[in-house]
Design a protein around this motif. Structure first.
Motif, PDB file in Angstrom:
ATOM      1  N   PRO A  37      74.170 107.566  27.969  1.00  0.00           N
ATOM      2  CA  PRO A  37      74.769 108.718  27.291  1.00  0.00           C
ATOM      3  C   PRO A  37      73.739 109.427  26.418  1.00  0.00           C
ATOM      4  CG  PRO A  37      75.360 106.716  26.143  1.00  0.00           C
ATOM      5  CD  PRO A  37      74.577 106.290  27.365  1.00  0.00           C
ATOM      6  N   SER A  38      74.056 110.616  25.957  1.00  0.00           N
ATOM      7  CA  SER A  38      73.095 111.432  25.226  1.00  0.00           C
ATOM      8  C   SER A  38      73.636 111.889  23.886  1.00  0.00           C
ATOM      9  CB  SER A  38      72.731 112.665  26.058  1.00  0.00           C
ATOM     10  OG  SER A  38      72.067 112.320  27.242  1.00  0.00           O
ATOM     11  N   THR A  39      72.702 112.265  23.024  1.00  0.00           N
ATOM     12  CA  THR A  39      73.023 112.998  21.806  1.00  0.00           C
ATOM     13  C   THR A  39      72.423 114.395  21.980  1.00  0.00           C
ATOM     14  OG1 THR A  39      71.016 112.192  20.731  1.00  0.00           O
ATOM     15  CG2 THR A  39      73.042 110.944  20.345  1.00  0.00           C
ATOM     16  N   SER A  47      83.722 112.499  20.062  1.00  0.00           N
ATOM     17  CA  SER A  47      84.400 111.369  20.706  1.00  0.00           C
ATOM     18  C   SER A  47      83.909 111.224  22.142  1.00  0.00           C
ATOM     19  CB  SER A  47      85.921 111.569  20.696  1.00  0.00           C
ATOM     20  OG  SER A  47      86.280 112.733  21.419  1.00  0.00           O
ATOM     21  N   GLY A  48      84.104 110.016  22.699  1.00  0.00           N
ATOM     22  CA  GLY A  48      83.682 109.766  24.072  1.00  0.00           C
ATOM     23  C   GLY A  48      82.182 109.805  24.229  1.00  0.00           C
ATOM     24  N   THR A  49      81.725 110.113  25.426  1.00  0.00           N
ATOM     25  CA  THR A  49      80.296 110.199  25.707  1.00  0.00           C
ATOM     26  C   THR A  49      80.014 111.438  26.545  1.00  0.00           C
ATOM     27  OG1 THR A  49      80.557 108.871  27.714  1.00  0.00           O
ATOM     28  CG2 THR A  49      79.949 107.698  25.699  1.00  0.00           C
ATOM     29  N   ILE A  50      78.778 111.929  26.430  1.00  0.00           N
ATOM     30  CA  ILE A  50      78.311 113.043  27.267  1.00  0.00           C
ATOM     31  C   ILE A  50      76.947 112.661  27.825  1.00  0.00           C
ATOM     32  CG2 ILE A  50      79.641 114.793  26.032  1.00  0.00           C
ATOM     33  CD1 ILE A  50      75.956 114.810  25.476  1.00  0.00           C
ATOM     34  N   ASP A  51      76.596 113.257  28.966  1.00  0.00           N
ATOM     35  CA  ASP A  51      75.282 113.051  29.572  1.00  0.00           C
ATOM     36  C   ASP A  51      74.558 114.386  29.664  1.00  0.00           C
ATOM     37  OD1 ASP A  51      76.083 110.419  29.993  1.00  0.00           O
ATOM     38  OD2 ASP A  51      76.516 110.710  32.119  1.00  0.00           O
ATOM     39  N   VAL A  52      73.268 114.377  29.341  1.00  0.00           N
ATOM     40  CA  VAL A  52      72.417 115.539  29.633  1.00  0.00           C
ATOM     41  C   VAL A  52      71.772 115.263  30.983  1.00  0.00           C
ATOM     42  CG1 VAL A  52      70.419 116.905  28.940  1.00  0.00           C
ATOM     43  CG2 VAL A  52      72.016 116.059  27.197  1.00  0.00           C
ATOM     44  N   ILE A  53      72.098 116.066  31.980  1.00  0.00           N
ATOM     45  CA  ILE A  53      71.636 115.830  33.345  1.00  0.00           C
ATOM     46  C   ILE A  53      70.185 116.284  33.491  1.00  0.00           C
ATOM     47  CG2 ILE A  53      72.049 116.303  35.788  1.00  0.00           C
ATOM     48  CD1 ILE A  53      74.292 114.707  34.361  1.00  0.00           C
ATOM     49  N   PRO A  54      69.281 115.364  33.886  1.00  0.00           N
ATOM     50  CA  PRO A  54      67.872 115.728  34.019  1.00  0.00           C
ATOM     51  C   PRO A  54      67.596 116.528  35.292  1.00  0.00           C
ATOM     52  CG  PRO A  54      68.194 113.402  34.514  1.00  0.00           C
ATOM     53  CD  PRO A  54      69.516 113.932  34.083  1.00  0.00           C
ATOM     54  N   GLY A  77      83.808 108.117  30.067  1.00  0.00           N
ATOM     55  CA  GLY A  77      84.653 108.371  28.903  1.00  0.00           C
ATOM     56  C   GLY A  77      84.614 109.841  28.570  1.00  0.00           C
ATOM     57  N   PRO A  78      85.756 110.526  28.524  1.00  0.00           N
ATOM     58  CA  PRO A  78      85.773 111.961  28.261  1.00  0.00           C
ATOM     59  C   PRO A  78      85.211 112.285  26.880  1.00  0.00           C
ATOM     60  CG  PRO A  78      87.982 111.050  28.116  1.00  0.00           C
ATOM     61  CD  PRO A  78      87.100 109.960  28.644  1.00  0.00           C
ATOM     62  N   GLY A 155      90.647 116.142  31.018  1.00  0.00           N
ATOM     63  CA  GLY A 155      91.174 115.980  32.367  1.00  0.00           C
ATOM     64  C   GLY A 155      92.175 114.850  32.504  1.00  0.00           C
ATOM     65  N   PRO A 156      92.946 114.875  33.586  1.00  0.00           N
ATOM     66  CA  PRO A 156      93.993 113.875  33.795  1.00  0.00           C
ATOM     67  C   PRO A 156      93.474 112.506  34.222  1.00  0.00           C
ATOM     68  CG  PRO A 156      93.894 115.386  35.652  1.00  0.00           C
ATOM     69  CD  PRO A 156      92.936 115.905  34.628  1.00  0.00           C
ATOM     70  N   THR A 157      92.196 112.437  34.603  1.00  0.00           N
ATOM     71  CA  THR A 157      91.634 111.157  35.076  1.00  0.00           C
ATOM     72  C   THR A 157      90.392 110.817  34.251  1.00  0.00           C
ATOM     73  OG1 THR A 157      90.483 112.411  36.801  1.00  0.00           O
ATOM     74  CG2 THR A 157      92.530 111.316  37.429  1.00  0.00           C
ATOM     75  N   PRO A 158      90.563 110.380  32.999  1.00  0.00           N
ATOM     76  CA  PRO A 158      89.447 110.197  32.073  1.00  0.00           C
ATOM     77  C   PRO A 158      88.437 109.135  32.483  1.00  0.00           C
ATOM     78  CG  PRO A 158      91.456 109.279  31.152  1.00  0.00           C
ATOM     79  CD  PRO A 158      91.851 110.033  32.376  1.00  0.00           C
ATOM     80  N   GLY A 159      88.823 108.155  33.299  1.00  0.00           N
ATOM     81  CA  GLY A 159      87.891 107.081  33.660  1.00  0.00           C
ATOM     82  C   GLY A 159      87.284 107.233  35.033  1.00  0.00           C
ATOM     83  N   ASP A 160      87.302 108.472  35.579  1.00  0.00           N
ATOM     84  CA  ASP A 160      86.858 108.657  36.963  1.00  0.00           C
ATOM     85  C   ASP A 160      85.364 108.923  37.102  1.00  0.00           C
ATOM     86  OD1 ASP A 160      86.665 111.209  35.985  1.00  0.00           O
ATOM     87  OD2 ASP A 160      87.829 112.159  37.571  1.00  0.00           O
TER      88      ASP A 160
END
Length: 200
Positions: A37-39, A47-54, A77-78, A155-160
């Protein structure tokens, strides 16, 4: 003489009104460190996590657009992000929020992106894997509430392991049309003429 001065003032104001929109905030995530995950430099992950796509990775679904953010990070995780501070918006000023969006192609499910500012909340449903970025644009008048901008995967499917993708975010002030400045100039001139007649 008064008519000439009024016309000149109105024309100069009209030229100001014809100027392009002034950008008050822009973000393309190029200065952020890629990873999962990224900052982020200009945002707080609330909340949750985000990714910075390289760029050039196997997850670079929207090449060649540089880096962008996957709102459902790793581990799945959304995520929700907010600007670190307010954008310095002006009360009563009209603004346009623009950004590019898509979705993580690990998922062909419907993804949902929620975002907002100043009490305004908008939702985009993203159906299936989008082959190229789409651009969204929303207008609002700043009412004096919070000028912190947020984006969230709702989204409706947070763990997808698939979520909305965002990039190229911009908030720009909408200039008053030239006609509006001409009208203001004319009204100001009439008010001055009225005062002049009263003192005469």
């Amino acid at each position: 003489m008064f008519k000439i001065a009024l016309t000149a003032a109105a024309l100069s104001l009209g030229l100001v009104g014809a100027a392009s929109a002034a950008t008050v905030f822009t973000e393309d995530f190029e200065a952020d460190v890629a990873g999962a995950p990224s900052t982020l430099l200009n945002w707080t992950v609330v909340s949750g996590t985000i990714d910075v796509i390289p760029v050039g990775s196997s997850f670079d679904w929207y090449s060649p657009n540089g880096q962008y953010v996957d709102m459902n990070g790793s581990p799945a995780g959304p995520g929700r992000i907010e600007t670190n501070s307010g954008l310095g918006l002006v009360l009563g000023q009209s603004y346009t929020l623009t950004f590019d969006y898509g979705n993580n192609k690990n998922s062909n499910a419907v993804e949902q992106l929620t975002f907002g500012i100043d009490g305004n909340t908008w939702v985009i449903d993203i159906a299936g894997a989008i082959p190229s970025f789409l651009t969204a644009s929303f207008s609002f008048v700043f009412s004096g509430g919070s000028d912190t901008l947020f984006f969230a995967d709702t989204g409706p499917t947070p763990g997808d392991a698939g979520g909305p993708i965002i990039d190229n975010i911009s908030v720009a002030a909408v200039p008053v049309p030239a006609a509006g400045f001409l009208l203001l100039g004319a009204l100001g001139g009439l008010a001055g003429l009225r005062r002049r007649r009263k003192t005469a």
